[in-house]
Design an enzyme around this catalytic site. Structure first.
Site, mmCIF file in Angstrom:
data_model
loop_
_atom_site.group_PDB
_atom_site.id
_atom_site.type_symbol
_atom_site.label_atom_id
_atom_site.label_comp_id
_atom_site.label_asym_id
_atom_site.label_seq_id
_atom_site.Cartn_x
_atom_site.Cartn_y
_atom_site.Cartn_z
ATOM 1 N N CYS A 57 0.831 -1.209 0.000
ATOM 2 C CA CYS A 57 0.000 0.000 0.000
ATOM 3 C C CYS A 57 0.868 1.262 0.000
ATOM 4 O O CYS A 57 1.893 1.336 0.667
ATOM 5 C CB CYS A 57 -0.915 -0.007 1.218
ATOM 6 S SG CYS A 57 -2.063 1.375 1.249
ATOM 7 N N CYS A 61 0.455 4.654 6.976
ATOM 8 C CA CYS A 61 -0.172 4.448 8.294
ATOM 9 C C CYS A 61 0.801 3.680 9.203
ATOM 10 O O CYS A 61 1.205 2.550 8.884
ATOM 11 C CB CYS A 61 -1.485 3.684 8.146
ATOM 12 S SG CYS A 61 -2.564 4.381 6.864
ATOM 13 N N CYS A 64 0.357 -0.099 10.287
ATOM 14 C CA CYS A 64 -0.125 -1.099 9.332
ATOM 15 C C CYS A 64 0.979 -1.956 8.721
ATOM 16 O O CYS A 64 1.977 -1.446 8.213
ATOM 17 C CB CYS A 64 -0.920 -0.405 8.224
ATOM 18 S SG CYS A 64 -1.741 -1.585 7.142
ATOM 19 N N CYS A 132 -19.927 -5.301 3.080
ATOM 20 C CA CYS A 132 -19.151 -4.140 3.525
ATOM 21 C C CYS A 132 -17.835 -4.147 2.759
ATOM 22 O O CYS A 132 -17.299 -5.216 2.461
ATOM 23 C CB CYS A 132 -18.880 -4.259 5.030
ATOM 24 S SG CYS A 132 -17.884 -2.884 5.677
HETATM 25 N N1 SAM Z 1 -6.704 0.511 3.046
HETATM 26 C C1 SAM Z 1 -7.976 0.810 3.555
HETATM 27 C C2 SAM Z 1 -7.955 1.957 4.528
HETATM 28 O O1 SAM Z 1 -6.990 2.102 5.277
HETATM 29 O O2 SAM Z 1 -8.935 2.713 4.580
HETATM 30 C C3 SAM Z 1 -8.697 -0.359 4.162
HETATM 31 C C4 SAM Z 1 -8.001 -1.368 5.041
HETATM 32 S S1 SAM Z 1 -7.329 -0.813 6.567
HETATM 33 C C5 SAM Z 1 -6.290 -2.133 7.018
HETATM 34 C C6 SAM Z 1 -8.681 -0.760 7.685
HETATM 35 C C7 SAM Z 1 -8.434 -0.337 9.114
HETATM 36 O O3 SAM Z 1 -7.860 -1.401 9.866
HETATM 37 C C8 SAM Z 1 -7.506 0.826 9.384
HETATM 38 O O4 SAM Z 1 -8.095 2.058 9.162
HETATM 39 C C9 SAM Z 1 -7.199 0.638 10.862
HETATM 40 O O5 SAM Z 1 -8.130 1.335 11.669
HETATM 41 C C10 SAM Z 1 -7.334 -0.880 11.070
HETATM 42 N N2 SAM Z 1 -6.009 -1.494 11.341
HETATM 43 C C11 SAM Z 1 -5.039 -1.709 10.434
HETATM 44 N N3 SAM Z 1 -3.948 -2.238 11.007
HETATM 45 C C12 SAM Z 1 -4.222 -2.372 12.325
HETATM 46 C C13 SAM Z 1 -3.472 -2.847 13.448
HETATM 47 N N4 SAM Z 1 -2.220 -3.278 13.337
HETATM 48 N N5 SAM Z 1 -4.079 -2.847 14.651
HETATM 49 C C14 SAM Z 1 -5.358 -2.403 14.782
HETATM 50 N N6 SAM Z 1 -6.088 -1.940 13.760
HETATM 51 C C15 SAM Z 1 -5.538 -1.908 12.538
HETATM 52 FE FE1 SF4 Z 2 -2.826 1.149 3.393
HETATM 53 FE FE2 SF4 Z 2 -2.769 -0.063 5.739
HETATM 54 FE FE3 SF4 Z 2 -3.117 2.554 5.642
HETATM 55 FE FE4 SF4 Z 2 -5.099 0.915 4.775
HETATM 56 S S1 SF4 Z 2 -4.326 1.094 6.847
HETATM 57 S S2 SF4 Z 2 -4.316 2.754 3.772
HETATM 58 S S3 SF4 Z 2 -3.863 -0.767 3.940
HETATM 59 S S4 SF4 Z 2 -1.286 1.438 4.980
#
Ligand code: SAM
Ligand code: SF4
Ligand code: DTB
Length: 325
Positions: A57, A61, A64, A132
């Site tokens: 990606c 974030c 992530c 969803c």
């Molecule tokens: N890429 C898209 C986005 O970020 O909008 C969708 C997938 S993203 C993985 C969805 C959500 O998962 C993130 O916004 C975050 O709140 C949650 N998330 C991701 N990694 C996480 C982690 N290590 N621990 C807890 N929540 C997590």
């Molecule tokens: Fe990309 Fe992870 Fe951020 Fe979603 S949460 S936008 S998958 S980096």
């Protein structure tokens, strides 16, 4: 007015802060009282997640495992085949999930992916499950196409408070997130929006995150509250774990501020005791993710959740039932 109470979108920071900080027993009592007014307190909704495009990606974030920017080792996959998604959704339905959530590691979907995404929504709906998706930021025409395909919910999290946001993500703004949520809401798709706690934020950030959600023009229909899963090779891999009681307070405040919303006890349940999860259900959580994987991380096994529900006298919400009174 509903159940003798007004659903408020005008909460102030002072009110939310005072609710959060009150003695725990008072907070739990208040949250549980609100919960009982709107929901059967012994019913919990079950959603299943599938990563339809994993890793690589472009966003940064800090929590992530799927960001290409933060050194995590996960390799990038392509968007998976529609048939594979439907086969997985069938299994999830047999296991009792009522909502199927498809997540992609994108900043936003490309137009060339839209036909496959529409087919996924249509196919999962035909199975009789709620649909969803969580695909990143959306443009108006993409929202419209997903709505027309029958998408029920769109998940897009604000992740944290506006104040703390820039410590966690720099490649898109807090305002971008709100913008996508508004597009989704305006198109008539139900909104799923929450965030993560345990990222080194302060108490006021947890309060402010919920306040932002509770003062949108309408409350999100679903609010996932994730406990950070510290992922190796991410900047938050070694963050100090959050006091579990702070997590329970966050759930309770979400319930009080947004009485009719499904509050989801989301990521991080593998690190929670049964007692902590029981406290979260008492505080107003009434939804979980089921199945042994989330997107890339582990989640409790089905047997473990079935045993927990049995211990607590909790039953799963059936398809078409939202548990409301
Ligand atoms: N890429 C898209 C986005 O970020 O909008 C969708 C997938 S993203 C993985 C969805 C959500 O998962 C993130 O916004 C975050 O709140 C949650 N998330 C991701 N990694 C996480 C982690 N290590 N621990 C807890 N929540 C997590
Ligand atoms: Fe990309 Fe992870 Fe951020 Fe979603 S949460 S936008 S998958 S980096
Ligand atoms: C949400 O708030 N939590 C889910 C869902 N929305 C998409 C994702 C949790 C991801 C946990 C980390 C992982 O599995 O990689």
């Amino acid at each position: 007015m509903e159940n003798g109470q007004t659903i408020r979108t005008d909460w102030t920071r002072e009110e939310a802060d005072a609710l959060y900080r009150q003695p725990l027993n008072d907070l739990l009592f208040q949250a549980h009282t609100v919960h009982r007014q709107y929901f059967d307190p012994n019913q919990v909704q079950r959603s299943k997640l599938l990563s339809i495009k994993t890793g690589g990606c472009a966003e940064d974030c800090a929590y992530c495992s799927q960001s290409a920017r933060n050194g995590a080792k996960l390799s990038a996959s392509k968007l998976i085949e529609v048939e594979r998604v439907l086969a997985e959704a069938r299994k999830a339905k047999e296991a009792g999930a009522t909502r199927y959530c498809m997540g992609a590691a994108w900043r936003s979907p490309k137009d060339r992916d839209m036909v496959a995404l529409e087919a996924m929504v249509e196919g999962v709906k035909e199975l009789g499950m709620e649909t969803c998706m969580t695909l990143g930021m959306l443009e108006d025409d993409q929202v419209l196409r997903l709505k027309t395909a029958g998408l029920d919910y769109y998940n897009h999290n604000i992740d944290t408070s506006e104040r703390y946001y820039s410590e966690i993500i720099t490649t898109r703004t807090f305002a971008d997130r709100i913008d996508t949520l508004e597009r989704v809401r305006n198109a008539g798709i139900k909104v799923c929006a929450g965030g993560i706690v345990g990222m080194g934020e302060q108490q006021m950030d947890r309060v402010d995150m919920l306040l932002t959600l509770a003062t949108l023009s309408s409350h999100p229909e679903s609010v996932p509250v994730n406990m950070l899963i510290p992922m190796a090779d991410t900047p938050l891999a070694k963050v100090e774990p959050l006091d579990p009681i702070e997590f329970v307070r966050t759930i309770a405040l979400a319930r009080i501020l947004m009485p009719k919303t499904h509050v989801r006890l989301s990521a991080g349940r593998t690190g929670m005791s049964d007692e902590m999860q029981a406290m979260c259900f008492f505080a107003g959580a009434n939804s979980i993710f089921v199945g042994d994987t989330l997107l890339t991380a582990d989640n409790p096994e089905e047997d473990q959740d079935a045993a927990l529900f049995k211990r607590l006298g909790i039953t799963a919400m059936a398809v078409g039932c939202d548990g409301s009174r």
